[in-house]
Design a protein around this motif. Structure first.
Motif, PDB file in Angstrom:
ATOM      1  N   ARG A 212       0.834  -1.206   0.000  1.00  8.88           N
ATOM      2  CA  ARG A 212       0.000   0.000   0.000  1.00  8.88           C
ATOM      3  C   ARG A 212       0.867   1.255   0.000  1.00  8.88           C
ATOM      4  O   ARG A 212       0.605   2.206  -0.739  1.00  8.88           O
ATOM      5  N   ALA A 213       1.936   1.235   0.819  1.00  6.63           N
ATOM      6  CA  ALA A 213       2.824   2.393   0.873  1.00  6.63           C
ATOM      7  C   ALA A 213       3.497   2.620  -0.478  1.00  6.63           C
ATOM      8  O   ALA A 213       3.619   3.767  -0.941  1.00  6.63           O
ATOM      9  N   ALA A 214       3.940   1.537  -1.127  1.00  6.37           N
ATOM     10  CA  ALA A 214       4.596   1.661  -2.429  1.00  6.37           C
ATOM     11  C   ALA A 214       3.630   2.227  -3.469  1.00  6.37           C
ATOM     12  O   ALA A 214       4.019   3.052  -4.315  1.00  6.37           O
ATOM     13  N   GLU A 215       2.376   1.821  -3.408  1.00  9.70           N
ATOM     14  CA  GLU A 215       1.377   2.332  -4.356  1.00  9.70           C
ATOM     15  C   GLU A 215       1.160   3.828  -4.163  1.00  9.70           C
ATOM     16  O   GLU A 215       1.049   4.589  -5.144  1.00  9.70           O
ATOM     17  N   VAL A 216       1.083   4.250  -2.888  1.00  9.59           N
ATOM     18  CA  VAL A 216       0.889   5.675  -2.597  1.00  9.59           C
ATOM     19  C   VAL A 216       2.087   6.484  -3.080  1.00  9.59           C
ATOM     20  O   VAL A 216       1.938   7.555  -3.702  1.00  9.59           O
ATOM     21  N   VAL A 217       3.299   5.985  -2.797  1.00 14.69           N
ATOM     22  CA  VAL A 217       4.515   6.691  -3.232  1.00 14.69           C
ATOM     23  C   VAL A 217       4.554   6.810  -4.750  1.00 14.69           C
ATOM     24  O   VAL A 217       4.809   7.888  -5.302  1.00 14.69           O
ATOM     25  N   ASP A 218       4.303   5.715  -5.454  1.00 15.81           N
ATOM     26  CA  ASP A 218       4.336   5.750  -6.924  1.00 15.81           C
ATOM     27  C   ASP A 218       3.303   6.722  -7.473  1.00 15.81           C
ATOM     28  O   ASP A 218       3.564   7.465  -8.437  1.00 15.81           O
ATOM     29  N   SER A 219       2.109   6.732  -6.867  1.00 13.43           N
ATOM     30  CA  SER A 219       1.050   7.627  -7.328  1.00 13.43           C
ATOM     31  C   SER A 219       1.437   9.085  -7.137  1.00 13.43           C
ATOM     32  O   SER A 219       1.244   9.928  -8.029  1.00 13.43           O
ATOM     33  N   GLU A 220       1.995   9.407  -5.969  1.00 13.36           N
ATOM     34  CA  GLU A 220       2.368  10.790  -5.688  1.00 13.36           C
ATOM     35  C   GLU A 220       3.551  11.234  -6.537  1.00 13.36           C
ATOM     36  O   GLU A 220       3.610  12.387  -6.983  1.00 13.36           O
ATOM     37  N   LEU A 221       4.499  10.343  -6.775  1.00 13.83           N
ATOM     38  CA  LEU A 221       5.635  10.698  -7.634  1.00 13.83           C
ATOM     39  C   LEU A 221       5.175  10.944  -9.065  1.00 13.83           C
ATOM     40  O   LEU A 221       5.691  11.838  -9.759  1.00 13.83           O
ATOM     41  N   LEU A 222       4.210  10.160  -9.521  1.00 16.68           N
ATOM     42  CA  LEU A 222       3.673  10.358 -10.865  1.00 16.68           C
ATOM     43  C   LEU A 222       2.963  11.704 -10.971  1.00 16.68           C
ATOM     44  O   LEU A 222       3.116  12.438 -11.959  1.00 16.68           O
ATOM     45  N   ARG A 223       2.201  12.064  -9.918  1.00 18.38           N
ATOM     46  CA  ARG A 223       1.499  13.340  -9.901  1.00 18.38           C
ATOM     47  C   ARG A 223       2.496  14.495  -9.885  1.00 18.38           C
ATOM     48  O   ARG A 223       2.329  15.500 -10.599  1.00 18.38           O
ATOM     49  N   LEU A 224       3.562  14.350  -9.074  1.00 24.55           N
ATOM     50  CA  LEU A 224       4.583  15.389  -8.994  1.00 24.55           C
ATOM     51  C   LEU A 224       5.295  15.558 -10.318  1.00 24.55           C
ATOM     52  O   LEU A 224       5.592  16.677 -10.763  1.00 24.55           O
ATOM     53  N   SER A 225       5.569  14.449 -10.999  1.00 26.24           N
ATOM     54  CA  SER A 225       6.277  14.494 -12.272  1.00 26.24           C
ATOM     55  C   SER A 225       5.466  15.219 -13.330  1.00 26.24           C
ATOM     56  O   SER A 225       6.026  15.913 -14.198  1.00 26.24           O
ATOM     57  N   SER A 226       4.149  15.092 -13.268  1.00 27.51           N
ATOM     58  CA  SER A 226       3.298  15.748 -14.273  1.00 27.51           C
ATOM     59  C   SER A 226       3.173  17.245 -14.020  1.00 27.51           C
ATOM     60  O   SER A 226       2.817  18.005 -14.932  1.00 27.51           O
ATOM     61  N   ARG A 227       3.466  17.687 -12.784  1.00 34.73           N
ATOM     62  CA  ARG A 227       3.301  19.101 -12.433  1.00 34.73           C
ATOM     63  C   ARG A 227       4.623  19.859 -12.474  1.00 34.73           C
ATOM     64  O   ARG A 227       4.634  21.077 -12.623  1.00 34.73           O
ATOM     65  N   LEU A 228       5.733  19.166 -12.283  1.00 37.12           N
ATOM     66  CA  LEU A 228       7.040  19.829 -12.264  1.00 37.12           C
ATOM     67  C   LEU A 228       7.939  19.276 -13.360  1.00 37.12           C
ATOM     68  O   LEU A 228       7.969  18.079 -13.598  1.00 37.12           O
ATOM     69  N   ASP A 229       8.633  20.161 -14.019  1.00 34.62           N
ATOM     70  CA  ASP A 229       9.569  19.747 -15.067  1.00 34.62           C
ATOM     71  C   ASP A 229      10.944  19.588 -14.436  1.00 34.62           C
ATOM     72  O   ASP A 229      11.725  20.533 -14.361  1.00 34.62           O
ATOM     73  N   LEU A 230      11.219  18.378 -13.965  1.00 34.62           N
ATOM     74  CA  LEU A 230      12.455  18.105 -13.258  1.00 34.62           C
ATOM     75  C   LEU A 230      13.444  17.387 -14.166  1.00 34.62           C
ATOM     76  O   LEU A 230      13.054  16.595 -15.028  1.00 34.62           O
ATOM     77  N   GLU A 231      14.704  17.687 -13.938  1.00 31.50           N
ATOM     78  CA  GLU A 231      15.757  16.953 -14.634  1.00 31.50           C
ATOM     79  C   GLU A 231      15.740  15.490 -14.147  1.00 31.50           C
ATOM     80  O   GLU A 231      15.338  15.217 -13.011  1.00 31.50           O
ATOM     81  N   PRO A 232      16.152  14.532 -14.973  1.00 31.04           N
ATOM     82  CA  PRO A 232      16.144  13.123 -14.565  1.00 31.04           C
ATOM     83  C   PRO A 232      16.873  12.881 -13.245  1.00 31.04           C
ATOM     84  O   PRO A 232      16.406  12.123 -12.399  1.00 31.04           O
ATOM     85  N   ALA A 233      18.010  13.547 -13.046  1.00 35.95           N
ATOM     86  CA  ALA A 233      18.769  13.323 -11.815  1.00 35.95           C
ATOM     87  C   ALA A 233      17.993  13.829 -10.608  1.00 35.95           C
ATOM     88  O   ALA A 233      17.954  13.190  -9.548  1.00 35.95           O
ATOM     89  N   ALA A 234      17.370  15.008 -10.760  1.00 34.47           N
ATOM     90  CA  ALA A 234      16.592  15.573  -9.655  1.00 34.47           C
ATOM     91  C   ALA A 234      15.372  14.708  -9.359  1.00 34.47           C
ATOM     92  O   ALA A 234      15.013  14.486  -8.195  1.00 34.47           O
ATOM     93  N   ARG A 235      14.719  14.218 -10.449  1.00 34.47           N
ATOM     94  CA  ARG A 235      13.542  13.358 -10.263  1.00 34.47           C
ATOM     95  C   ARG A 235      13.925  12.088  -9.502  1.00 34.47           C
ATOM     96  O   ARG A 235      13.209  11.635  -8.596  1.00 34.47           O
ATOM     97  N   ALA A 236      15.089  11.516  -9.843  1.00 35.42           N
ATOM     98  CA  ALA A 236      15.538  10.294  -9.165  1.00 35.42           C
ATOM     99  C   ALA A 236      15.842  10.561  -7.700  1.00 35.42           C
ATOM    100  O   ALA A 236      15.547   9.740  -6.819  1.00 35.42           O
ATOM    101  N   GLU A 237      16.449  11.744  -7.426  1.00 37.76           N
ATOM    102  CA  GLU A 237      16.791  12.081  -6.044  1.00 37.76           C
ATOM    103  C   GLU A 237      15.535  12.268  -5.198  1.00 37.76           C
ATOM    104  O   GLU A 237      15.461  11.809  -4.049  1.00 37.76           O
ATOM    105  N   VAL A 238      14.521  12.956  -5.786  1.00 38.50           N
ATOM    106  CA  VAL A 238      13.258  13.151  -5.072  1.00 38.50           C
ATOM    107  C   VAL A 238      12.595  11.809  -4.788  1.00 38.50           C
ATOM    108  O   VAL A 238      12.116  11.551  -3.670  1.00 38.50           O
ATOM    109  N   ALA A 239      12.551  10.926  -5.793  1.00 40.08           N
ATOM    110  CA  ALA A 239      11.921   9.610  -5.626  1.00 40.08           C
ATOM    111  C   ALA A 239      12.638   8.809  -4.545  1.00 40.08           C
ATOM    112  O   ALA A 239      11.997   8.184  -3.684  1.00 40.08           O
ATOM    113  N   GLN A 240      13.972   8.832  -4.564  1.00 40.20           N
ATOM    114  CA  GLN A 240      14.734   8.079  -3.568  1.00 40.20           C
ATOM    115  C   GLN A 240      14.484   8.622  -2.165  1.00 40.20           C
ATOM    116  O   GLN A 240      14.353   7.866  -1.200  1.00 40.20           O
ATOM    117  N   THR A 241      14.386   9.955  -2.038  1.00 36.93           N
ATOM    118  CA  THR A 241      14.158  10.574  -0.731  1.00 36.93           C
ATOM    119  C   THR A 241      12.786  10.206  -0.187  1.00 36.93           C
ATOM    120  O   THR A 241      12.638   9.851   0.994  1.00 36.93           O
TER     121      THR A 241
END
Length: 477
Positions: free
Chosen positions: A349-378
């Protein structure tokens, strides 16, 4: 689903009932197959010895499972179910594990501490495994039981005297004959009990051993082994029994045959004593042998009477403590396993919530791949740290008597739907469908402990008459 143990032994029945209930080695597969065809039986194993028959099953419900198992035992033995219930003992869930551990340790044997029972439990486990009637639950239960037996024999002096039914029978024979040194012995049957008898006779100083067996080649192998150990021995066919009984001082019969193999017509009246040890179940020796002058019969019934009257000098306390400790450890492991689906569901359940929120964040912010990976890892690291303590603690707490309640609280708080426990505990085969004509579900009265089993004596109405079922133990023990 829980483990249900149903049995009949020297503690609950006389030899007449045991003879009818016993399952010859060649029929174990048939009985296991019939058990697996019952609607409520998921796994099955069968423990048989010279003085017990026990069925261990994993059942979907206590009452229905008990009815199915007793139905199979009744059909096999030809005993009316009402009569059979009078001699059965029933253990359920935790009590079933405790009973099997005690059996493996030799604490429930006619001769307390006999080591042979451990091999018989191992045979039962191997048979169930080979026939695919033991799934994960019985695998874990029997492996733990074998471990218990090994610990007891290694860490206590329970079997220091090497006691067994064979040695006790020979002790009675020696008292009649004035010792076994220099005597001649005839063993009827070359199976495991025959081998144990030969070894005991060698240690007693017997002068010569004759082994009679239906397959003379098997008898010859056992005889050759005695010769290797310095005791004269030879094999004969079963048809030559009368000739060799006449020359013997002691006869041990342990064939496992379904009919008697020694009767009075084979034994002439004697001027010197002859001791016939009947260790077969059903009996190998006909009752009329006891009427022949000069013959003394030693059988399982007479041994049971004598051993029941003789207080055991063996130290059983340490063995009993080992059994209790192993039962507690086994139950803690089982309870921990029960919360695993809940922990898995929480992390999913936690993994599903994290994936959903990261997908929502990715659609709203234009992040560089490295920054996107760092945010996801954090984000994942934060969630993992938040879940670490509760998931570790719920597993620790699950080892306690009420540990499963913590998993239930997690499921309620997070609205989890864990994968069914069957994914963890199911056997490796599919359960056959119920056979036509299977017995009706039995109805037991009395208070329950929440596990579906009653404590103490219960009433059974499966066959239309009230019959008492002794020794019903449940999880509330």
């Amino acid at each position: 689903m829980s483990v249900l143990a149903v049995g009949v032994s020297h503690r609950s029945a006389d030899l007449r009932v045991l003879e009818r209930a016993t399952v010859p080695a060649g029929e174990a597969g048939k009985v296991l197959d019939e058990l697996m065809r019952c609607e409520n039986v998921v796994e099955a194993a069968l423990v048989t010895t010279c003085n017990r028959v026990e069925v261990y099953t994993v059942v979907q419900a206590f009452h229905a499972g008990l009815s199915d198992v007793v139905g199979v035992l009744g059909r096999h033995s030809g005993l009316d179910e009402a009569e059979l219930y009078e001699h059965l003992y029933v253990h359920y869930a935790a009590a079933a594990a405790e009973h099997l551990f005690g059996v493996s340790a030799g604490l429930d044997s006619m001769v307390v501490g006999e080591s042979q029972i451990l091999g018989q439990v191992r045979t039962a486990y191997n048979t169930a495994r080979e026939l695919h009637t033991a799934g994960r639950t019985l695998h874990e239960l029997f492996q733990r039981a074998l471990r218990v037996g090994k610990r007891v024999h290694a860490e206590t002096g329970l079997d220091a005297a090497g006691g067994s039914v064979v040695s006790e029978a020979l002790a009675d024979a020696a008292s009649v004959l004035g010792g076994l040194t220099g005597r001649r012995a005839l063993i009827v049957g070359a199976g495991s009990m025959g081998g144990l008898s030969a070894a005991a006779l060698r240690r007693a100083g017997i002068a010569e051993i004759v082994i009679a067996n239906r397959t003379e080649r098997t008898g010859a192998r056992l005889a050759a082994l005695q010769v290797e150990h310095g005791t004269p021995a030879f094999a004969v066919g079963i048809e030559d029994l009368a000739t060799h009984i006449a020359a013997a001082d002691v006869v041990i019969s342990c064939t496992g045959a379904t009919a008697t193999v020694v009767d009075a017509t084979m034994i002439a009246e004697r001027d010197r004593p002859l001791v016939v040890c009947d260790l077969g179940l059903p009996r190998d020796v006909a009752g009329d042998v006891a009427l022949v002058r000069g013959v003394t019969i030693v059988d399982l019934e007479s041994l049971q009477r004598r051993l029941a009257e003789s207080p055991s000098g063996l130290d059983t306390r340490r063995a009993a403590k080992i059994v209790r400790d192993e039962v507690n450890g086994y139950l803690a492991t089982q309870r921990s396993a029960e919360v695993t689906p809940t922990v898995t569901a929480l992390r999913r359940r936690a993994a599903e919530v994290v994936d959903s929120e990261l997908l929502r964040l990715s659609s709203r912010l234009d992040l560089e791949p490295a920054a996107r990976a760092e945010v996801a890892q954090t984000v994942r690291r934060v969630v993992d740290k938040l879940l670490h303590t509760p998931t570790v603690r719920v597993k620790e707490l699950a080892s306690g008597p009420n540990g499963v309640e913590y998993a239930e609280a997690l499921r309620e708080l997070f609205q989890l739907t864990p994968t069914a426990p069957a994914a963890i505990a199911a056997p490796s085969h599919e359960s056959p469908t119920r056979a036509p004509g299977a017995p009706p579900v039995s109805t037991l009265s009395g208070g329950t402990d929440g596990s579906g089993a009653e404590s103490g004596v219960v009433d059974n109405f499966a066959v239309g008459t009230r019959a008492k079922v002794p020794f019903v133990d449940g999880e509330s023990r």
